[in-house]
Design a protein around this motif. Structure first.
Motif, mmCIF file in Angstrom:
data_model
loop_
_atom_site.group_PDB
_atom_site.id
_atom_site.type_symbol
_atom_site.label_atom_id
_atom_site.label_comp_id
_atom_site.label_asym_id
_atom_site.label_seq_id
_atom_site.Cartn_x
_atom_site.Cartn_y
_atom_site.Cartn_z
ATOM 1 N N PRO A 227 0.885 -1.168 0.146
ATOM 2 C CA PRO A 227 -0.035 0.016 0.054
ATOM 3 C C PRO A 227 0.914 1.413 0.120
ATOM 4 O O PRO A 227 0.739 2.465 -0.482
ATOM 5 C CB PRO A 227 -0.919 0.178 1.402
ATOM 6 N N SER A 228 1.982 1.318 0.475
ATOM 7 C CA SER A 228 2.925 2.377 0.529
ATOM 8 C C SER A 228 3.277 2.827 -0.806
ATOM 9 O O SER A 228 3.969 3.788 -0.993
ATOM 10 C CB SER A 228 4.074 2.228 1.556
ATOM 11 N N ILE A 229 3.468 1.798 -1.832
ATOM 12 C CA ILE A 229 3.726 1.954 -3.225
ATOM 13 C C ILE A 229 2.721 2.300 -4.122
ATOM 14 O O ILE A 229 2.626 3.222 -4.880
ATOM 15 C CB ILE A 229 4.729 0.977 -3.416
ATOM 16 N N PHE A 230 1.527 1.422 -4.003
ATOM 17 C CA PHE A 230 0.482 1.302 -4.986
ATOM 18 C C PHE A 230 -0.793 1.838 -4.503
ATOM 19 O O PHE A 230 -1.692 2.052 -5.410
ATOM 20 C CB PHE A 230 0.520 -0.063 -5.458
ATOM 21 N N ALA A 231 -0.911 2.337 -3.400
ATOM 22 C CA ALA A 231 -2.247 2.858 -2.941
ATOM 23 C C ALA A 231 -2.291 4.193 -2.197
ATOM 24 O O ALA A 231 -2.882 5.332 -2.718
ATOM 25 C CB ALA A 231 -2.950 1.872 -2.151
ATOM 26 N N GLU A 232 -1.426 4.091 -1.053
ATOM 27 C CA GLU A 232 -1.620 5.435 -0.100
ATOM 28 C C GLU A 232 -0.985 6.646 -0.826
ATOM 29 O O GLU A 232 -1.583 7.833 -0.477
ATOM 30 C CB GLU A 232 -0.849 5.134 1.245
ATOM 31 N N ARG B 154 -17.916 0.371 5.499
ATOM 32 C CA ARG B 154 -16.397 0.124 5.236
ATOM 33 C C ARG B 154 -16.249 0.045 3.727
ATOM 34 O O ARG B 154 -16.847 -0.623 2.862
ATOM 35 C CB ARG B 154 -15.788 -0.999 5.886
ATOM 36 N N ALA B 155 -15.092 0.656 3.181
ATOM 37 C CA ALA B 155 -14.452 0.416 1.817
ATOM 38 C C ALA B 155 -14.322 -0.923 1.724
ATOM 39 O O ALA B 155 -13.429 -1.663 2.329
ATOM 40 C CB ALA B 155 -13.327 1.324 1.727
ATOM 41 N N VAL B 156 -14.737 -1.553 0.532
ATOM 42 C CA VAL B 156 -14.422 -2.791 -0.077
ATOM 43 C C VAL B 156 -13.786 -2.671 -1.451
ATOM 44 O O VAL B 156 -13.436 -3.879 -1.978
ATOM 45 C CB VAL B 156 -15.588 -3.678 -0.194
ATOM 46 N N GLY B 157 -13.884 -1.593 -1.844
ATOM 47 C CA GLY B 157 -12.928 -1.434 -3.388
ATOM 48 C C GLY B 157 -12.399 -0.013 -3.266
ATOM 49 O O GLY B 157 -13.129 1.038 -2.857
ATOM 50 N N TYR B 158 -11.376 0.088 -4.386
ATOM 51 C CA TYR B 158 -11.072 1.481 -4.360
ATOM 52 C C TYR B 158 -10.828 1.642 -6.065
ATOM 53 O O TYR B 158 -10.346 0.941 -6.748
ATOM 54 C CB TYR B 158 -10.150 2.236 -3.676
ATOM 55 N N VAL B 159 -10.660 2.887 -6.516
ATOM 56 C CA VAL B 159 -9.902 3.506 -7.769
ATOM 57 C C VAL B 159 -9.332 4.543 -7.371
ATOM 58 O O VAL B 159 -9.707 5.244 -6.716
ATOM 59 C CB VAL B 159 -10.822 3.419 -8.940
ATOM 60 N N LEU B 160 -7.914 4.676 -7.833
ATOM 61 C CA LEU B 160 -7.200 5.893 -7.379
ATOM 62 C C LEU B 160 -6.056 6.089 -8.625
ATOM 63 O O LEU B 160 -5.647 5.154 -9.193
ATOM 64 C CB LEU B 160 -6.608 6.007 -6.025
ATOM 65 N N ALA C 188 -2.260 10.199 -17.705
ATOM 66 C CA ALA C 188 -2.778 9.777 -16.638
ATOM 67 C C ALA C 188 -2.412 8.241 -16.168
ATOM 68 O O ALA C 188 -2.206 7.432 -17.079
ATOM 69 C CB ALA C 188 -4.151 9.902 -16.258
ATOM 70 N N HIS C 189 -2.603 7.704 -14.888
ATOM 71 C CA HIS C 189 -2.519 6.231 -14.808
ATOM 72 C C HIS C 189 -3.270 6.024 -13.463
ATOM 73 O O HIS C 189 -3.636 6.817 -12.863
ATOM 74 C CB HIS C 189 -1.152 5.478 -14.525
ATOM 75 N N LEU C 190 -3.674 4.641 -13.229
ATOM 76 C CA LEU C 190 -4.587 4.465 -12.390
ATOM 77 C C LEU C 190 -4.424 3.009 -11.603
ATOM 78 O O LEU C 190 -3.614 2.189 -12.202
ATOM 79 C CB LEU C 190 -6.211 4.281 -12.774
ATOM 80 N N HIS C 191 -4.900 2.730 -10.325
ATOM 81 C CA HIS C 191 -4.971 1.325 -9.768
ATOM 82 C C HIS C 191 -6.279 1.117 -9.271
ATOM 83 O O HIS C 191 -6.864 1.940 -8.819
ATOM 84 C CB HIS C 191 -4.022 1.409 -8.845
ATOM 85 N N ILE C 192 -6.811 -0.090 -9.480
ATOM 86 C CA ILE C 192 -8.425 -0.238 -8.968
ATOM 87 C C ILE C 192 -8.061 -1.638 -8.288
ATOM 88 O O ILE C 192 -7.581 -2.706 -9.074
ATOM 89 C CB ILE C 192 -9.038 -0.156 -10.303
#
Length: 211
Positions: free
Chosen positions: A43-48, A66-72, A130-134
């Motif tokens: 998460p310290s690389i690909f999410a937070e 509670r969050a069960v999924g995300y896109v960022l 742009a780029h994303l992670h989901i």
């Protein structure tokens, strides 16, 4: 039973759930916890860092409070890589030092990636800035939430007049590739992609509807 998840913008209070989702889906779409002793490394690389540096482009699917999924992601990969080095890396570098030599374990491989944010900037991807992670927890996949998250994210990029978006996915994760194909993403040839396949979507041209 179908999930009752609702879509909303990310909130700082979602941090714990964000970390949990990332690590539980971080190994070819499956649970990465057995592979990394520190469950906050991925998460310290690909999410937070995305949630901290560009929270306006972070959306979650929430179920039961509670969050069960995300896109960022980011609207500008080159600018994000600079901010990652200048603003994010100092916050985590002491906890995750760069390997002294060639990476010799899964943890060292990830620490090496953490300390090389410029790896995100590839000339072949210039038309897709742009780029994303989901990611979605397994129990909430194949229920339309991924498509809804992508719709929210891509609409936010279009509102900023971003011309294209890309992502790098682990080639072995074939269910994810099928998902992106249905959304209209196409493969982008990249020199020496390693274990990844790069996919892109132009946002300045008509494409298949996401809804």
């Amino acid at each position: 039973m179908a999930s009752s998840a609702v879509l909303r913008p990310y909130r700082p209070a979602d941090r714990e759930a964000l970390i949990d989702i990332c690590v539980r889906t971080g190994h070819e779409g499956g649970d990465a916890r057995p592979h990394y002793p520190d469950h906050e490394l991925l998460p310290s690389i690909f999410a937070e860092p995305y949630a901290v540096l560009e929270p306006e482009l972070a959306f979650v699917a929430e179920d039961g409070g509670r969050a069960v999924g995300y896109v960022l992601g980011t609207a500008d990969t080159a600018a994000f890589a600079r901010r990652f080095r200048e603003e994010w890396l100092p916050r985590v570098a002491a906890r995750y030092p760069a390997p002294a030599g060639p990476p010799a374990s899964p943890t060292e491989v990830m620490c090496d990636l953490l300390h090389r944010p410029e790896r995100m900037v590839l000339g072949e991807l210039d038309a897709y800035p742009a780029h994303l992670h989901i990611d979605l927890l397994p129990g909430h996949q194949r229920q339309g939430h991924g498509r809804r998250l992508m719709t929210a994210y891509l609409d936010a990029l279009r509102a900023r007049r971003v011309t294209g978006v890309h992502l790098g996915m682990v080639t072995a994760n074939t269910p994810a590739r099928a998902f992106y194909d249905r959304l209209g993403f196409h493969q982008i040839p990249v020199a020496d992609p390693g274990p990844l396949t790069y996919l892109g979507l132009r946002l300045d041209r008509p494409g298949p509807p996401l809804r």
